[in-house]
Design a protein around this motif. Structure first.
Motif, PDB file in Angstrom:
ATOM      1  N   TYR A 199       0.802  -1.228   0.000  1.00 23.70           N
ATOM      2  CA  TYR A 199       0.000   0.000   0.000  1.00 23.70           C
ATOM      3  C   TYR A 199       0.834   1.278   0.000  1.00 23.70           C
ATOM      4  O   TYR A 199       0.380   2.312  -0.490  1.00 23.70           O
ATOM      5  CB  TYR A 199      -0.932   0.011   1.213  1.00 23.70           C
ATOM      6  CG  TYR A 199      -1.999  -1.048   1.171  1.00 23.70           C
ATOM      7  CD1 TYR A 199      -3.068  -0.957   0.283  1.00 23.70           C
ATOM      8  CD2 TYR A 199      -1.938  -2.157   2.002  1.00 23.70           C
ATOM      9  CE1 TYR A 199      -4.061  -1.933   0.237  1.00 23.70           C
ATOM     10  CE2 TYR A 199      -2.924  -3.136   1.964  1.00 23.70           C
ATOM     11  CZ  TYR A 199      -3.975  -3.023   1.078  1.00 23.70           C
ATOM     12  OH  TYR A 199      -4.943  -3.995   1.032  1.00 23.70           O
ATOM     13  N   THR A 266      -2.711   6.346  -0.776  1.00 23.17           N
ATOM     14  CA  THR A 266      -2.138   5.029  -1.014  1.00 23.17           C
ATOM     15  C   THR A 266      -2.326   4.651  -2.475  1.00 23.17           C
ATOM     16  O   THR A 266      -3.215   5.168  -3.158  1.00 23.17           O
ATOM     17  CB  THR A 266      -2.802   3.953  -0.137  1.00 23.17           C
ATOM     18  OG1 THR A 266      -4.206   3.912  -0.438  1.00 23.17           O
ATOM     19  CG2 THR A 266      -2.619   4.241   1.334  1.00 23.17           C
ATOM     20  N   TYR A 268      -1.348   0.928  -5.107  1.00 26.25           N
ATOM     21  CA  TYR A 268      -0.773  -0.407  -5.106  1.00 26.25           C
ATOM     22  C   TYR A 268       0.672  -0.360  -5.594  1.00 26.25           C
ATOM     23  O   TYR A 268       0.982   0.277  -6.591  1.00 26.25           O
ATOM     24  CB  TYR A 268      -1.592  -1.342  -5.997  1.00 26.25           C
ATOM     25  CG  TYR A 268      -3.007  -1.551  -5.523  1.00 26.25           C
ATOM     26  CD1 TYR A 268      -3.286  -1.749  -4.176  1.00 26.25           C
ATOM     27  CD2 TYR A 268      -4.067  -1.546  -6.415  1.00 26.25           C
ATOM     28  CE1 TYR A 268      -4.581  -1.937  -3.736  1.00 26.25           C
ATOM     29  CE2 TYR A 268      -5.376  -1.734  -5.979  1.00 26.25           C
ATOM     30  CZ  TYR A 268      -5.620  -1.917  -4.640  1.00 26.25           C
ATOM     31  OH  TYR A 268      -6.900  -2.100  -4.205  1.00 26.25           O
TER      32      TYR A 268
END
Length: 575
Positions: A199, A266, A268
């Motif tokens: 994250y 955040t 990925y």
């Protein structure tokens, strides 16, 4: 005086006795059955001593020569850490979110929270469904290691009993260590270290208090509180965790306010940015063949290669640009034809693409150095293209000059003859030969091409021709770079290792040697044998074939010098 009539006697309520007796017997039998079943369940629970020396499954990791992680492969992305390396704030955040009484010595709260069970049971009865859980950290460890997540009474009883077994054999620090390294936190990440990298792209030691609280809010529902997909829900859950930490005196009020003010930012982060997919796939196959899939993917193997990231990038770029140039006729005298756009978009598909939505006809990611765009407007002189929905670029005649539609006429190679509104096309940054000067758009045969910064974009195509490149250290034989094709995203077939080689000019020395083998030729009755200084005419030649057709060999440039050339020079200049 008449005697009074006696009242009828009331029957003795014996049925009540029998009812009470039946209830007592039934209750006793029920308690006996429950006790027997509980004892049987306890007796058949797995031993937990093995967790004292638990080694989690970890993926295969492949590294470059400089220590950079190229790829992590396995069913679970996990980076196990000892509890001593997990920051105290992060530990306290998970305890506050999941089990505030974790360090309590009250048997009502550890290892099982009975007030929590009663509260959850009341909520479940009100909703007539198992909507709320009441598992302590010890219970969650028991469930994650030994039980299924299915919500049943039998599973809950087994979970409670296992929690007591864990508490008997392990310290709270050991239980917390197991929990923080085992818990699933979404996006394939198991454990806090994997979640921090997934994250935030950082180690747990680099997390802020707000980020630690965000991760601590995930175990309740990793998908629901996912900070990338549902930032608002993640924020609410994070703030709840922060308030619990403040209530438990883990943080000050000032620290809580500062953390609450932080936005949810955040995205990925892939476990690794694999810049050498052909090489890592070769390694993966070799490992699976030698050790088996289970050992390869689950035992935490670490493979250190000789791949140089710098050399690998250069190899991939050089190969891709060379193949693109060949397909566009820039490094080859072979005529090339424009195969047309990737697709013609209309209606909703066109609107989505112009807004940045990736068209379904494209691969998941752009291959090599190509980028997709959609033609918005076109005229004889130029076309306006929406580049991946983010910016507009202009293509003029020079940018499509390699496309030859008409050899003459005032509208030769008019841009709107080639590009129409709605066309889905590939583009690339201009590249130029290093000997052509920076910013120059002159094309020519060369082995080295570099991207020209701020030189605009050019119409491009995905080449049909393929190639391969392997770079070796001449002193050690170490493989510094390995490219098995134009783009691994489009084709996983590794041409550097598995493709059959074309002979190319490799056969020519054998042909020339046979032609100059004078003793053998004389023995066969041939009088006109060749020597290295024999002269051969460089003129057009026609050779009749048995099928009646003629074979007319030509030079690569279709030009002839008309001057005889000695055999040795023919071989030296042959390419």
């Amino acid at each position: 005086m008449p005697e009074p009539t006696p009242s009828p006697s009331r029957p003795h309520p014996r049925w009540r006795f029998w009812v009470l007796l039946a209830l007592a017997v039934g209750g006793f039998n029920a308690l006996l059955a429950i006790g027997t079943w509980t004892w049987w369940t306890w007796d058949h629970l797995p031993a937990v001593r093995a967790l004292e020396d638990w080694h989690p499954e970890q993926p295969l990791r492949i590294y470059a020569a400089n220590g950079r992680l190229l790829q992590a492969m396995g069913p679970q992305i996990r980076f196990a850490l000892p509890l001593a390396k997990i920051p105290q704030d992060l530990q306290q955040a998970f305890i506050a979110a999941e089990n505030g009484q974790f360090y309590s010595h009250n048997p009502l709260y550890y290892p099982v929270s009975y007030p929590g069970i009663l509260r959850a049971a009341f909520v479940d009865i009100v909703h007539m469904a198992p909507v709320q859980g009441a598992s302590t950290i010890a219970e969650q460890v028991a469930r994650n290691f030994y039980l299924s997540p299915k919500k049943t009474i039998a599973r809950k009883v087994a979970e409670i009993l296992l929690a007591y077994k864990l508490a008997d054999h392990l310290t709270r620090a050991q239980i917390l260590d197991l929990y923080l390294n085992k818990i699933y936190l979404g996006q394939g990440a198991y454990g806090v270290e994997a979640a921090a990298r997934t994250y935030y792209g950082k180690d747990v030691g680099q997390l802020t208090l707000a980020q630690a609280a965000t991760l601590a809010g995930l175990p309740a529902a990793p998908s629901y509180f996912n900070p990338v997909k549902n930032p608002q829900l993640a924020r609410e859950r994070r703030d709840y965790v922060l308030h619990r930490m403040f209530a438990d005196h883990d943080i000050t009020h000032h620290a809580m306010i500062l953390a609450e003010a932080q936005p949810i930012r955040t995205r990925y982060h892939a476990p690794a940015n694999n810049i050498a997919p052909y090489a890592t796939e070769w390694i993966r196959k070799w490992l699976v063949k030698r050790f088996g899939a289970s050992f390869t993917y689950r035992r935490g193997l670490r493979v250190y290669t000789t791949i140089s990231p710098r050399d690998q990038r250069a190899a991939d770029h050089s190969l891709a640009v060379g193949l693109e140039n060949y397909a566009m006729g820039l490094d080859s005298l072979d005529p090339k034809t424009w195969r047309g756009p990737i697709a013609q978009l209309k209606g909703a598909a066109l609107k989505t693409a112009l807004a940045g939505g990736r068209p379904s006809v494209l691969p998941d990611r752009d291959p090599a150095n190509l980028r997709w765009g959609v033609v918005v407007q076109s005229s004889p002189g130029e076309a306006r293209v929406r580049l991946e929905g983010h910016r507009s670029v202009i293509l003029n005649r020079a940018d499509i000059a390699w496309v030859h539609l008409s050899p003459e006429g005032p509208q030769a190679n008019a841009v709107n003859q080639i590009l129409k509104p709605g066309d889905l096309i590939w583009l690339r940054h201009y590249v130029a030969a290093t000997n052509a000067g920076s910013g120059n758009r002159i094309w020519g045969a060369t082995a080295v091409w570099q991207r020209v910064h701020d030189a605009g974009w050019q119409l491009a195509v995905v080449p049909k021709v393929q190639g391969a490149l392997v770079s070796l250290d001449a002193h050690t034989g170490a493989i510094l770079a390995l490219s098995g094709g134009f783009s691994y995203k489009l084709s996983h077939f590794d041409r550097a290792l598995y493709a059959y080689r074309q002979p190319g000019s490799g056969f020519k020395p054998f042909v020339y040697a046979a032609a100059m083998d004078a003793p053998a030729l004389k023995a066969a009755g041939v009088r006109h044998d060749l020597t290295p200084v024999s002269l051969i005419k460089d003129t057009p030649l026609t050779v009749p074939l048995p099928d009646g057709s003629d074979y007319r060999p030509t030079n690569y440039s279709n030009a002839f010098s008309r001057t005889p050339i000695p055999v040795w020079q023919d071989l030296a200049d042959s390419h």
